[in-house]
Design a protein around this motif. Structure first.
Motif, PDB file in Angstrom:
ATOM      1  N   THR A  10       0.687  -1.176   0.101  1.00 37.27           N
ATOM      2  CA  THR A  10       0.074   0.037  -0.109  1.00 37.27           C
ATOM      3  C   THR A  10       0.827   1.111  -0.036  1.00 37.27           C
ATOM      4  O   THR A  10       2.025   1.017   0.019  1.00 37.27           O
ATOM      5  CB  THR A  10      -0.822  -0.050   1.117  1.00 37.27           C
ATOM      6  N   MET A  11       0.240   2.397  -0.247  1.00 34.72           N
ATOM      7  CA  MET A  11       1.033   3.484   0.118  1.00 34.72           C
ATOM      8  C   MET A  11       1.454   3.651   1.512  1.00 34.72           C
ATOM      9  O   MET A  11       1.049   2.964   2.390  1.00 34.72           O
ATOM     10  CB  MET A  11       0.168   4.872  -0.049  1.00 34.72           C
ATOM     11  N   ASP A  12       2.819   4.368   1.769  1.00 37.90           N
ATOM     12  CA  ASP A  12       3.481   4.182   2.976  1.00 37.90           C
ATOM     13  C   ASP A  12       3.845   2.808   3.632  1.00 37.90           C
ATOM     14  O   ASP A  12       3.959   2.821   4.658  1.00 37.90           O
ATOM     15  CB  ASP A  12       2.218   4.835   4.130  1.00 37.90           C
ATOM     16  N   SER A  49      11.476   9.324  -0.372  1.00 33.34           N
ATOM     17  CA  SER A  49      10.804   8.345   0.878  1.00 33.34           C
ATOM     18  C   SER A  49      10.514   9.059   2.109  1.00 33.34           C
ATOM     19  O   SER A  49      11.287  10.239   2.431  1.00 33.34           O
ATOM     20  CB  SER A  49      12.034   7.296   1.183  1.00 33.34           C
ATOM     21  N   ARG A  50       9.692   8.885   2.675  1.00 30.98           N
ATOM     22  CA  ARG A  50       9.140   9.283   4.017  1.00 30.98           C
ATOM     23  C   ARG A  50       9.948   9.112   5.122  1.00 30.98           C
ATOM     24  O   ARG A  50      10.075   9.973   6.114  1.00 30.98           O
ATOM     25  CB  ARG A  50       7.795   8.846   4.501  1.00 30.98           C
ATOM     26  N   LEU A  51      11.203   8.425   4.770  1.00 33.49           N
ATOM     27  CA  LEU A  51      12.153   8.195   5.952  1.00 33.49           C
ATOM     28  C   LEU A  51      13.521   9.371   5.643  1.00 33.49           C
ATOM     29  O   LEU A  51      14.341   9.392   6.407  1.00 33.49           O
ATOM     30  CB  LEU A  51      12.993   6.827   5.902  1.00 33.49           C
ATOM     31  N   THR A 117      -3.466  -1.031  -6.451  1.00 33.00           N
ATOM     32  CA  THR A 117      -4.679  -0.677  -6.654  1.00 33.00           C
ATOM     33  C   THR A 117      -4.950   0.621  -6.243  1.00 33.00           C
ATOM     34  O   THR A 117      -4.477   1.360  -5.365  1.00 33.00           O
ATOM     35  CB  THR A 117      -5.670  -1.530  -5.958  1.00 33.00           C
ATOM     36  N   ASP A 118      -5.868   1.363  -7.191  1.00 35.68           N
ATOM     37  CA  ASP A 118      -6.281   2.745  -6.770  1.00 35.68           C
ATOM     38  C   ASP A 118      -7.266   3.080  -5.850  1.00 35.68           C
ATOM     39  O   ASP A 118      -7.639   1.920  -5.241  1.00 35.68           O
ATOM     40  CB  ASP A 118      -6.655   3.647  -8.040  1.00 35.68           C
ATOM     41  N   PHE A 119      -7.603   4.333  -5.459  1.00 30.69           N
ATOM     42  CA  PHE A 119      -8.592   4.551  -4.328  1.00 30.69           C
ATOM     43  C   PHE A 119      -9.885   3.753  -4.727  1.00 30.69           C
ATOM     44  O   PHE A 119     -10.656   3.809  -3.544  1.00 30.69           O
ATOM     45  CB  PHE A 119      -8.837   6.216  -4.253  1.00 30.69           C
ATOM     46  N   ARG A 120     -10.286   3.354  -5.737  1.00 36.24           N
ATOM     47  CA  ARG A 120     -11.386   2.712  -5.923  1.00 36.24           C
ATOM     48  C   ARG A 120     -11.280   1.122  -5.844  1.00 36.24           C
ATOM     49  O   ARG A 120     -12.083   0.470  -6.024  1.00 36.24           O
ATOM     50  CB  ARG A 120     -11.933   2.896  -7.567  1.00 36.24           C
ATOM     51  N   LEU A 123      -7.007  -2.181 -10.236  1.00 34.63           N
ATOM     52  CA  LEU A 123      -5.562  -2.317 -10.602  1.00 34.63           C
ATOM     53  C   LEU A 123      -5.204  -1.091 -11.415  1.00 34.63           C
ATOM     54  O   LEU A 123      -6.179  -0.663 -12.360  1.00 34.63           O
ATOM     55  CB  LEU A 123      -5.425  -3.436 -11.370  1.00 34.63           C
ATOM     56  N   PHE A 124      -4.251  -0.496 -11.004  1.00 38.48           N
ATOM     57  CA  PHE A 124      -3.331   0.633 -12.059  1.00 38.48           C
ATOM     58  C   PHE A 124      -2.883  -0.126 -13.348  1.00 38.48           C
ATOM     59  O   PHE A 124      -2.630  -1.597 -13.147  1.00 38.48           O
ATOM     60  CB  PHE A 124      -2.325   1.297 -11.352  1.00 38.48           C
ATOM     61  N   GLU A 125      -2.848   0.291 -14.169  1.00 37.83           N
ATOM     62  CA  GLU A 125      -2.530  -0.289 -15.470  1.00 37.83           C
ATOM     63  C   GLU A 125      -1.098  -0.765 -15.567  1.00 37.83           C
ATOM     64  O   GLU A 125      -0.690  -1.864 -15.815  1.00 37.83           O
ATOM     65  CB  GLU A 125      -2.466   1.038 -16.862  1.00 37.83           C
ATOM     66  N   HIS A 154      -5.666  -1.510   1.505  1.00 38.41           N
ATOM     67  CA  HIS A 154      -6.331  -0.728   0.557  1.00 38.41           C
ATOM     68  C   HIS A 154      -5.962   0.671   0.762  1.00 38.41           C
ATOM     69  O   HIS A 154      -5.520   1.314   1.888  1.00 38.41           O
ATOM     70  CB  HIS A 154      -7.862  -0.547   0.510  1.00 38.41           C
ATOM     71  N   ASN A 155      -6.022   1.492  -0.482  1.00 37.60           N
ATOM     72  CA  ASN A 155      -5.540   2.919  -0.475  1.00 37.60           C
ATOM     73  C   ASN A 155      -6.902   3.878  -0.474  1.00 37.60           C
ATOM     74  O   ASN A 155      -7.568   3.871  -1.614  1.00 37.60           O
ATOM     75  CB  ASN A 155      -4.698   3.451  -1.464  1.00 37.60           C
ATOM     76  N   ALA A 156      -7.332   4.535   0.568  1.00 36.94           N
ATOM     77  CA  ALA A 156      -8.590   5.467   0.266  1.00 36.94           C
ATOM     78  C   ALA A 156      -8.088   6.730   0.048  1.00 36.94           C
ATOM     79  O   ALA A 156      -7.012   7.251   0.497  1.00 36.94           O
ATOM     80  CB  ALA A 156      -9.285   5.268   1.861  1.00 36.94           C
ATOM     81  N   GLU A 168     -10.548  11.422 -10.684  1.00 36.10           N
ATOM     82  CA  GLU A 168      -9.448  11.271 -11.560  1.00 36.10           C
ATOM     83  C   GLU A 168      -8.765  10.151 -10.988  1.00 36.10           C
ATOM     84  O   GLU A 168      -8.512  10.035  -9.639  1.00 36.10           O
ATOM     85  CB  GLU A 168      -8.575  12.545 -11.795  1.00 36.10           C
ATOM     86  N   VAL A 169      -8.317   9.176 -11.682  1.00 32.28           N
ATOM     87  CA  VAL A 169      -7.466   8.027 -11.140  1.00 32.28           C
ATOM     88  C   VAL A 169      -6.089   8.412 -10.603  1.00 32.28           C
ATOM     89  O   VAL A 169      -5.638   8.184  -9.413  1.00 32.28           O
ATOM     90  CB  VAL A 169      -7.037   7.081 -12.195  1.00 32.28           C
ATOM     91  N   ILE A 170      -5.519   9.505 -11.337  1.00 33.85           N
ATOM     92  CA  ILE A 170      -4.134  10.065 -10.834  1.00 33.85           C
ATOM     93  C   ILE A 170      -4.252  11.359 -10.025  1.00 33.85           C
ATOM     94  O   ILE A 170      -4.751  12.311 -10.941  1.00 33.85           O
ATOM     95  CB  ILE A 170      -3.121  10.182 -11.924  1.00 33.85           C
ATOM     96  N   VAL A 171      -4.020  11.448  -8.966  1.00 32.37           N
ATOM     97  CA  VAL A 171      -4.062  12.787  -8.053  1.00 32.37           C
ATOM     98  C   VAL A 171      -2.981  12.640  -7.013  1.00 32.37           C
ATOM     99  O   VAL A 171      -3.073  11.823  -6.166  1.00 32.37           O
ATOM    100  CB  VAL A 171      -5.458  13.143  -7.357  1.00 32.37           C
ATOM    101  N   VAL A 172      -1.865  13.152  -7.228  1.00 32.03           N
ATOM    102  CA  VAL A 172      -0.495  12.928  -6.675  1.00 32.03           C
ATOM    103  C   VAL A 172      -1.041  13.472  -5.257  1.00 32.03           C
ATOM    104  O   VAL A 172      -1.619  14.610  -4.754  1.00 32.03           O
ATOM    105  CB  VAL A 172       0.388  13.702  -7.069  1.00 32.03           C
ATOM    106  N   GLY A 173      -0.574  12.904  -3.959  1.00 31.71           N
ATOM    107  CA  GLY A 173      -0.806  13.206  -2.779  1.00 31.71           C
ATOM    108  C   GLY A 173      -0.251  12.263  -1.791  1.00 31.71           C
ATOM    109  O   GLY A 173       0.525  11.385  -1.955  1.00 31.71           O
TER     110      GLY A 173
HETATM  111  C1  LIG Z   1      -4.205   5.410  -4.452  1.00 27.45           C
HETATM  112  C2  LIG Z   1      -4.093   6.272  -5.287  1.00 27.45           C
HETATM  113  C3  LIG Z   1      -2.753   6.941  -5.104  1.00 27.45           C
HETATM  114  N1  LIG Z   1      -2.563   7.879  -6.047  1.00 27.45           N
HETATM  115  C4  LIG Z   1      -1.150   8.692  -5.997  1.00 27.45           C
HETATM  116  C5  LIG Z   1      -0.835   9.203  -4.608  1.00 27.45           C
HETATM  117  C6  LIG Z   1       0.756   9.202  -4.536  1.00 27.45           C
HETATM  118  O1  LIG Z   1       1.184  10.469  -4.881  1.00 27.45           O
HETATM  119  C7  LIG Z   1       1.097   8.010  -5.133  1.00 27.45           C
HETATM  120  C8  LIG Z   1       1.422   6.659  -4.323  1.00 27.45           C
HETATM  121  O2  LIG Z   1       2.775   6.995  -3.801  1.00 27.45           O
HETATM  122  P1  LIG Z   1       3.510   6.257  -2.548  1.00 27.45           P
HETATM  123  O3  LIG Z   1       5.063   6.427  -2.712  1.00 27.45           O
HETATM  124  O4  LIG Z   1       3.008   4.781  -2.813  1.00 27.45           O
HETATM  125  O5  LIG Z   1       2.898   6.740  -1.234  1.00 27.45           O
HETATM  126  O6  LIG Z   1      -0.109   7.725  -5.925  1.00 27.45           O
HETATM  127  C9  LIG Z   1      -3.135   8.343  -7.126  1.00 27.45           C
HETATM  128  O7  LIG Z   1      -2.923   9.002  -7.929  1.00 27.45           O
HETATM  129  N2  LIG Z   1      -4.362   7.701  -7.279  1.00 27.45           N
HETATM  130  C10 LIG Z   1      -4.824   6.691  -6.435  1.00 27.45           C
HETATM  131  O8  LIG Z   1      -5.886   6.135  -6.610  1.00 27.45           O
END
Ligand SMILES: Cc1cn([C@H]2C[C@H](O)[C@@H](COP(=O)(O)O)O2)c(=O)[nH]c1=O
Ligand SMILES: Nc1ncnc2c1ncn2[C@@H]1O[C@H](COP(=O)(O)OP(=O)(O)O)[C@@H](O)[C@H]1O
Length: 217
Positions: A10-12, A49-51, A117-120, A123-125, A154-156, A168-173
């Motif tokens: 997962t993220m983090d 990296s968060r470290l 996988t994305d927030f939904r 799977l990402f492409e 899961h990544n919410a 949108e699928v891609i939102v950096v955060g």
């Molecule tokens: C779930 C999800 C994530 N993202 C983005 C958010 C972060 O910028 C990266 C994941 O970075 P990490 O190093 O694994 O923490 O992906 C997104 O664009 N869409 C999503 O659904």
């Protein structure tokens, strides 16, 4: 034999940290590598990296061609023994196929890192293609945890603190720091049950603090 490795979590969960450690260990033995990333939170052409570790990287845009890049580098006398590929979920299917060709035809190791996988929960492409064709798939050993203590799978995504499942699928955060004010768009790792119920840490806290209904009727 060179191999295409896919490290996921997962993220983090420590993927970028492991990417930079992998690069460090190979470079320390005199191997020549290249580091790639796409849409890192730290900005273009950086891996972070968060470290606290960061490193320059080559940015992978939608039209970047790994095969062409590697062949041109070798043709001009450059040396490449391995590639580190972070945020590989954002790569296209074609780019992952190019990575496999680099492994098979040029005997160059590829270490790819990304969320599955994305927030939904789709799977990402890039990750889908890596699952399909990688020689080895490794799930990170350091488990990120849901607020309930279970392993996060899961990544919410949250918008102003509320979990969303459309957009949108891609939102950096980034993931919100505990106790900090919620960012406009942020992420939180959850177990499946709490992702399904859309129960983030903030909502679980609000529900637990809500007054009990009076026992009438
Ligand atoms: C779930 C999800 C994530 N993202 C983005 C958010 C972060 O910028 C990266 C994941 O970075 P990490 O190093 O694994 O923490 O992906 C997104 O664009 N869409 C999503 O659904
Ligand atoms: N202050 C800290 N002390 C110890 N470990 C930390 C600290 N901050 C972050 N980490 C570790 O770093 C991990 C995140 O690393 P990172 O490489 O940024 O993850 P990813 O690339 O998977 O999103 C966390 O799971 C945690 O193990």
């Amino acid at each position: 034999m060179a191999e295409l490795h896919f490290f996921t979590g997962t993220m983090d969960s420590g993927k970028s940290t492991l990417a930079l450690q992998t690069n460090h260990n190979h470079a320390a033995r005199g191997r020549a590598g290249r580091i790639f990333t796409a849409n890192d939170r730290a900005g273009e052409a950086r891996i972070s990296s968060r470290l606290g570790l960061t490193h320059d990287a080559l940015e992978v845009g939608p039209d970047f061609d790994f095969w062409r890049y590697v062949v041109e580098t070798l043709t001009h006398g450059g040396r490449i023994d391995y590639l580190i590929c972070d945020e590989a979920q954002f790569y296209t299917r074609e780019q992952v196929d190019q990575l496999a060709k680099v492994v098979d035809e040029l005997q160059i190791d590829v270490f790819a890192f990304g969320i599955l996988t994305d927030f939904r929960t789709a799977l990402f492409e890039g990750s889908q293609r890596l699952v399909e064709i990688a020689d080895r798939m490794n799930v990170l050993q350091v488990e990120a945890l849901c607020w309930c203590g279970k392993r996060a799978t899961h990544n919410a995504r949250t918008e102003n603190g509320a979990m969303v499942v459309e957009g949108e699928v891609i939102v950096v955060g980034d993931v919100d720091e505990a106790g900090a004010a919620p960012a406009d768009v942020a992420y939180e790792v959850l177990c499946r049950q709490h992702h399904r119920r859309r129960l983030t840490a903030a909502r679980a806290k609000a529900v637990s603090l809500a007054p009990e209904p009076l026992p009438f009727g």
